[in-house]
Design an enzyme around this catalytic site. Structure first.
Site, short mmCIF file in Angstrom:
data_model
loop_
_atom_site.label_atom_id
_atom_site.label_comp_id
_atom_site.label_asym_id
_atom_site.label_seq_id
_atom_site.Cartn_x
_atom_site.Cartn_y
_atom_site.Cartn_z
N GLY A 48 0.81 -1.18 -0.01
CA GLY A 48 -0.12 -0.05 -0.02
C GLY A 48 1.06 1.08 0.06
O GLY A 48 0.56 2.20 0.55
N ILE A 53 -1.06 7.14 3.60
CA ILE A 53 -0.09 6.67 4.34
C ILE A 53 1.46 6.04 3.97
O ILE A 53 2.20 6.05 4.38
CB ILE A 53 -0.66 5.51 5.63
CG1 ILE A 53 -1.80 6.11 6.32
CG2 ILE A 53 0.37 4.99 6.68
CD1 ILE A 53 -2.58 5.09 7.02
N ASP A 74 2.05 -1.72 -4.58
CA ASP A 74 0.56 -1.13 -4.40
C ASP A 74 -0.08 -1.71 -5.84
O ASP A 74 0.68 -2.27 -6.57
CB ASP A 74 0.58 0.31 -4.25
CG ASP A 74 -0.65 0.88 -3.57
OD1 ASP A 74 -1.68 0.11 -3.80
OD2 ASP A 74 -0.30 1.59 -2.71
N ASN A 134 -11.91 -3.10 3.28
CA ASN A 134 -10.38 -3.15 3.82
C ASN A 134 -10.28 -4.77 4.39
O ASN A 134 -8.96 -5.32 4.20
CB ASN A 134 -10.11 -2.36 4.69
CG ASN A 134 -9.81 -1.01 4.50
OD1 ASN A 134 -9.70 -0.80 3.10
ND2 ASN A 134 -9.81 -0.09 5.44
N ASN A 159 -7.07 -0.32 8.48
CA ASN A 159 -8.48 -0.53 9.60
C ASN A 159 -9.55 -1.30 9.01
O ASN A 159 -9.59 -1.20 7.90
CB ASN A 159 -8.65 0.93 9.80
CG ASN A 159 -7.73 1.50 11.13
OD1 ASN A 159 -7.65 0.91 11.92
ND2 ASN A 159 -7.34 2.83 10.79
N ASP A 190 -1.95 5.64 18.84
CA ASP A 190 -2.45 5.79 20.18
C ASP A 190 -1.44 6.34 21.18
O ASP A 190 -1.91 7.19 22.16
CB ASP A 190 -3.54 4.69 20.56
CG ASP A 190 -4.46 4.23 19.39
OD1 ASP A 190 -4.92 5.02 18.80
OD2 ASP A 190 -4.62 2.97 19.26
N HIS A 217 -7.99 -0.57 18.95
CA HIS A 217 -7.59 0.61 17.92
C HIS A 217 -8.72 1.45 17.53
O HIS A 217 -8.72 1.61 16.32
CB HIS A 217 -6.54 -0.02 16.99
CG HIS A 217 -5.84 1.13 16.14
ND1 HIS A 217 -5.16 2.14 16.72
CD2 HIS A 217 -6.10 1.49 14.94
CE1 HIS A 217 -4.93 3.14 15.82
NE2 HIS A 217 -5.21 2.55 14.47
N MET A 269 0.02 8.89 11.32
CA MET A 269 -0.01 7.21 11.21
C MET A 269 1.42 6.63 10.56
O MET A 269 2.00 5.66 11.03
CB MET A 269 -1.02 6.87 10.51
CG MET A 269 -1.42 5.29 10.46
SD MET A 269 -1.55 4.33 12.12
CE MET A 269 -0.12 3.75 12.48
#
Length: 355
Positions: A48, A53, A74, A134, A159, A190, A217, A269
């Site tokens: 990715g 990100i 990707d 996802n 996510n 986090d 998360h 991130m």
């Protein structure tokens, strides 16, 4: 001034002095690290890599002196990202891969695989809305990981992490390659947020701050343990702790709203993902006492997966730490998060087994 700054940065990079460590004992960004001559060869794959990100994460991994081979993958756009990143004068060789037919080449020989692939959150979108898209992407990528680099440490960023990690585990189980010590949900953002917000409110140096964040998360499943934060702050009231907890839990929404629907938490991130990958690489290389928080299989609660402090070593997870002493507020938070986290885990397992 700008020229001298650039020269200084180049010298630092050549000497391998960039560290991504988030621990308070090695909190400076630039410090003496491992000279590339004595550092083991390590391949890192970013799946990715052309995304919001993936691009900054790829750059940060290129800056890491522990990486010798950086594979960027990707479904589109990777050759350009790889060409751009490859011009940075650091140790690692960079190659870009695109499409299903090049996934094997990208993964083969990888020590660490980082997965930021997937669609980002949009305004009004919950993490649950991301699930179907996802989940399918993650399942496909993990099927390939099981086939081409089954011994790699897998860092899951896609996510909803509370569900994508269980999906990955089920895929690996079906393939006969599952190793619970090598699968991580990256919850480092986090921790990064909790440290930043705590330092600002407590008026302490953020570089010295450590705050464990446990649970999951997403939303209320994120439980920062400010009662265990160091250095101790005596100026924080119960109201401050509640507000800090809520801000940490809602950090993603804060960024989505600030970007007015044109993006999500991509840069922070990427930074957090680079921190955690660096910790994994240090563990693989035998650096002692590497401890970070991550969402892993564990038995510290009744749930099969839970985020807590873990010790990283040459085989991945060496030890999962228990939660330690909790305040009454944190005990209530733990009680509230368990049913929601359980539901997300079960949703991931169900998806993996039904599709």
């Amino acid at each position: 001034m700008r020229t001298s700054m650039l020269r200084s940065m180049e010298a630092v990079l050549r000497r391998g002095e960039i560290s991504f460590s988030s621990s308070s004992s090695s909190s400076h960004l630039l410090r003496r690290s491992y000279a590339s001559e004595s550092t083991p060869e390590r391949k890192v794959a970013v799946l990715g890599a052309a995304g919001g990100i993936g691009q900054p994460l790829s750059l940060l991994m290129k800056l890491n002196p522990l990486v010798s081979n950086l594979a960027l993958y990707d479904i589109a756009g990777t050759p350009g990202v790889a060409a751009d990143v490859s011009h940075v004068n650091t140790r690692s060789e960079v190659a870009g891969y695109m499409g299903d037919e090049q996934l094997e080449q990208a993964l083969t020989g990888s020590d660490v695989v980082i997965i930021p692939a997937g669609v980002p959150r949009k305004p009004g979108m919950t993490r649950d809305d991301l699930f179907n898209i996802n989940a399918g992407i993650v399942k496909g990528l993990c099927t390939a990981i099981a086939k081409y680099c089954p011994n790699a440490l897998v860092n899951m960023i896609s996510n909803p992490v509370n569900s994508t990690v269980p999906i990955a585990a089920e895929v690996f189980k079906k393939a006969g390659t599952y190793d619970e010590t090598k699968l991580f949900g990256v919850t480092m953002l986090d921790v990064v947020r909790a440290k930043t917000f705590y330092a600002g409110k407590a008026n302490v140096n953020v570089a010295d701050v450590n705050v464990p964040v446990v649970g999951g998360h997403a939303g209320i499943t994120i439980l920062p343990l400010f009662s265990q934060a160091t250095p101790k702050a005596n100026n924080l009231s119960d109201e401050h702790i509640v507000a800090l907890t809520k801000r940490t839990q809602d950090g993603g929404t804060e960024v989505v709203e600030a970007k007015a629907g044109k993006g999500s938490a991509t840069l922070s991130m990427a930074y957090a993902g680079a921190l955690f990958a660096d910790a994994c690489l240090k563990g693989l290389n035998g650096v002692p006492d590497v401890v970070e928080c991550a969402f892993v299989q564990s038995s510290i609660t009744e749930l099969p997966f839970f985020a807590s402090k873990v010790k990283l070593g040459k085989n991945g997870v060496e030890k999962v730490f228990d939660l330690g002493p909790l305040s009454d507020y944190e005990k209530q938070g733990l009680e509230k998060l368990l049913p929601e986290l359980k539901s997300s885990i079960e949703k991931g397992i169900k998806f993996a087994n039904a599709n």
